[in-house]
Design a protein around this motif. Sequence first.
Motif, short mmCIF file in Angstrom:
data_model
loop_
_atom_site.label_atom_id
_atom_site.label_comp_id
_atom_site.label_asym_id
_atom_site.label_seq_id
_atom_site.Cartn_x
_atom_site.Cartn_y
_atom_site.Cartn_z
N GLU A 21 0.83 -1.21 0.00
CA GLU A 21 0.00 0.00 0.00
C GLU A 21 0.86 1.26 0.00
OE1 GLU A 21 -3.26 0.45 -0.30
OE2 GLU A 21 -3.55 -1.71 -0.58
N GLN A 22 2.00 1.18 0.67
CA GLN A 22 2.91 2.33 0.69
C GLN A 22 3.42 2.64 -0.71
OE1 GLN A 22 6.25 1.91 3.35
NE2 GLN A 22 7.17 3.83 2.73
N ALA A 23 3.76 1.58 -1.45
CA ALA A 23 4.24 1.77 -2.82
C ALA A 23 3.13 2.34 -3.70
CB ALA A 23 4.76 0.46 -3.38
N LEU A 24 1.93 1.83 -3.55
CA LEU A 24 0.80 2.35 -4.34
C LEU A 24 0.54 3.82 -4.03
CD1 LEU A 24 -1.71 -0.64 -4.14
CD2 LEU A 24 -0.42 0.10 -6.14
N ALA A 25 0.70 4.18 -2.76
CA ALA A 25 0.52 5.58 -2.38
C ALA A 25 1.57 6.46 -3.05
CB ALA A 25 0.58 5.72 -0.87
N GLN A 26 2.83 6.00 -3.06
CA GLN A 26 3.91 6.78 -3.65
C GLN A 26 3.74 6.93 -5.15
OE1 GLN A 26 7.85 5.79 -2.28
NE2 GLN A 26 8.80 6.36 -4.21
N LEU A 27 3.24 5.89 -5.80
CA LEU A 27 3.12 5.91 -7.25
C LEU A 27 1.82 6.53 -7.73
CD1 LEU A 27 4.44 2.33 -8.11
CD2 LEU A 27 5.71 4.48 -8.16
N PHE A 28 0.72 6.36 -6.94
CA PHE A 28 -0.59 6.75 -7.44
C PHE A 28 -1.43 7.55 -6.45
CE2 PHE A 28 0.53 2.90 -9.85
CZ PHE A 28 0.40 3.37 -11.14
N THR A 29 -1.84 6.91 -5.36
CA THR A 29 -2.92 7.47 -4.55
C THR A 29 -2.54 8.75 -3.82
OG1 THR A 29 -2.38 6.00 -2.68
CG2 THR A 29 -4.03 5.23 -4.25
N GLU A 30 -1.27 8.91 -3.47
CA GLU A 30 -0.83 10.12 -2.78
C GLU A 30 0.03 11.02 -3.66
OE1 GLU A 30 -1.95 11.03 0.14
OE2 GLU A 30 -3.11 9.18 0.29
N ALA A 31 0.27 10.60 -4.89
CA ALA A 31 1.14 11.37 -5.80
C ALA A 31 0.33 12.46 -6.51
CB ALA A 31 1.78 10.45 -6.81
N HIS A 32 0.97 13.58 -6.76
CA HIS A 32 0.33 14.71 -7.43
C HIS A 32 1.25 15.27 -8.50
CE1 HIS A 32 -2.85 15.26 -4.33
NE2 HIS A 32 -1.91 14.85 -3.49
N THR A 33 0.66 15.97 -9.45
CA THR A 33 1.45 16.85 -10.31
C THR A 33 2.06 17.93 -9.43
OG1 THR A 33 0.13 16.46 -12.29
CG2 THR A 33 1.33 18.55 -12.16
N GLU A 34 3.37 18.15 -9.56
CA GLU A 34 4.07 19.12 -8.72
C GLU A 34 4.88 20.10 -9.57
OE1 GLU A 34 3.61 19.35 -5.62
OE2 GLU A 34 2.95 17.39 -4.88
N ARG A 197 -6.16 16.68 -4.63
CA ARG A 197 -6.20 16.09 -5.96
C ARG A 197 -7.41 16.61 -6.72
NH1 ARG A 197 -3.69 12.01 -7.66
NH2 ARG A 197 -3.23 11.18 -5.58
N GLY A 198 -7.23 16.86 -8.01
CA GLY A 198 -8.34 17.23 -8.86
C GLY A 198 -9.29 16.06 -9.05
N PRO A 199 -10.53 16.33 -9.43
CA PRO A 199 -11.53 15.26 -9.57
C PRO A 199 -11.17 14.29 -10.68
CG PRO A 199 -12.37 17.32 -10.44
CD PRO A 199 -11.08 17.66 -9.77
N ARG A 200 -11.59 13.04 -10.51
CA ARG A 200 -11.42 12.00 -11.52
C ARG A 200 -12.79 11.39 -11.81
NH1 ARG A 200 -7.01 14.12 -10.88
NH2 ARG A 200 -4.97 13.08 -11.01
N LEU A 201 -12.93 10.81 -12.99
CA LEU A 201 -14.16 10.11 -13.31
C LEU A 201 -14.31 8.87 -12.44
CD1 LEU A 201 -14.23 10.18 -17.23
CD2 LEU A 201 -15.71 11.47 -15.67
N SER A 202 -15.55 8.58 -12.08
CA SER A 202 -15.82 7.37 -11.29
C SER A 202 -15.66 6.14 -12.18
CB SER A 202 -17.23 7.43 -10.73
OG SER A 202 -18.19 7.33 -11.78
N PHE A 203 -15.54 5.00 -11.53
CA PHE A 203 -15.48 3.72 -12.24
C PHE A 203 -16.70 3.56 -13.15
CE2 PHE A 203 -16.42 -0.77 -12.65
CZ PHE A 203 -15.17 -1.35 -12.91
N GLU A 204 -17.86 3.92 -12.62
CA GLU A 204 -19.10 3.72 -13.38
C GLU A 204 -19.17 4.58 -14.63
OE1 GLU A 204 -19.41 2.14 -9.46
OE2 GLU A 204 -18.87 4.20 -10.11
N LYS A 205 -18.56 5.75 -14.60
CA LYS A 205 -18.60 6.64 -15.76
C LYS A 205 -17.55 6.29 -16.81
CE LYS A 205 -20.56 10.74 -13.52
NZ LYS A 205 -20.35 12.17 -13.17
#
Length: 210
Positions: A21-34, A197-205
């Motif tokens: 989960e830490q790796a996923l956070a670093q790569l995706f869930t907690e990462a931002h355009t900087e 984080r800016g909004p993202r489309l939901s899975f359903e959309k």
Amino acid sequence: MSANPEQATLEQATQEQAVTEQALAQLFTEAHTEHHFSDASVSDEVIRQLYELTKLGPTGFNAQPARYLFIRSLAQKEKLVAHVSSANRDKTLAAPVNLIVAYDTQFHHQLTEQFPAYDARSFFEKSPDWIEPTARLNAALQAGYLIIAARALGLSVGPMSGFNAEQINASFFADDQYKAFLLLNIGYLAQPSSQKRGPRLSFEKAVNIS
């Protein structure tokens, strides 16, 4: 639990191989355009590591059309910012490294080495209209891999599209073989980002399963 024992075993094995989960956070869930970085430089060694990871991402025909121009010197930065939008100039000058990502319009000449299983070079020579879209698509894939690889190495990245590509090509790629399509600011964060984080489309959309 899955009703299919074989499927359940496969799913369990897959979960055991997944990154933390830490790796996923670093790569995706907690990462931002900087675009705000510390003063720490990005070394040649780290840039080499970044490329060595990026080049392993899958592409069509194993093609490697992306070309990377890393810029650190003030003189080259000033040359670059003359061709970016006013909103991007200060952040470009402030970043430890700027990266021009381009695609090689002659990438297919190297396919005999990169994809020996099939004569892909002759395919593009017979169908030249496929050269540029194939180069651009696969170079864009490689740029995406580079962003993830940079995050994996502890770097942060700020992609930018606000620039005059023709002017950059004329200034940095005078032979007209390489075509710039993306700029990236790269560096280390001085402190954890507090931006939302800016909004993202939901899975359903965005997703259908048929």
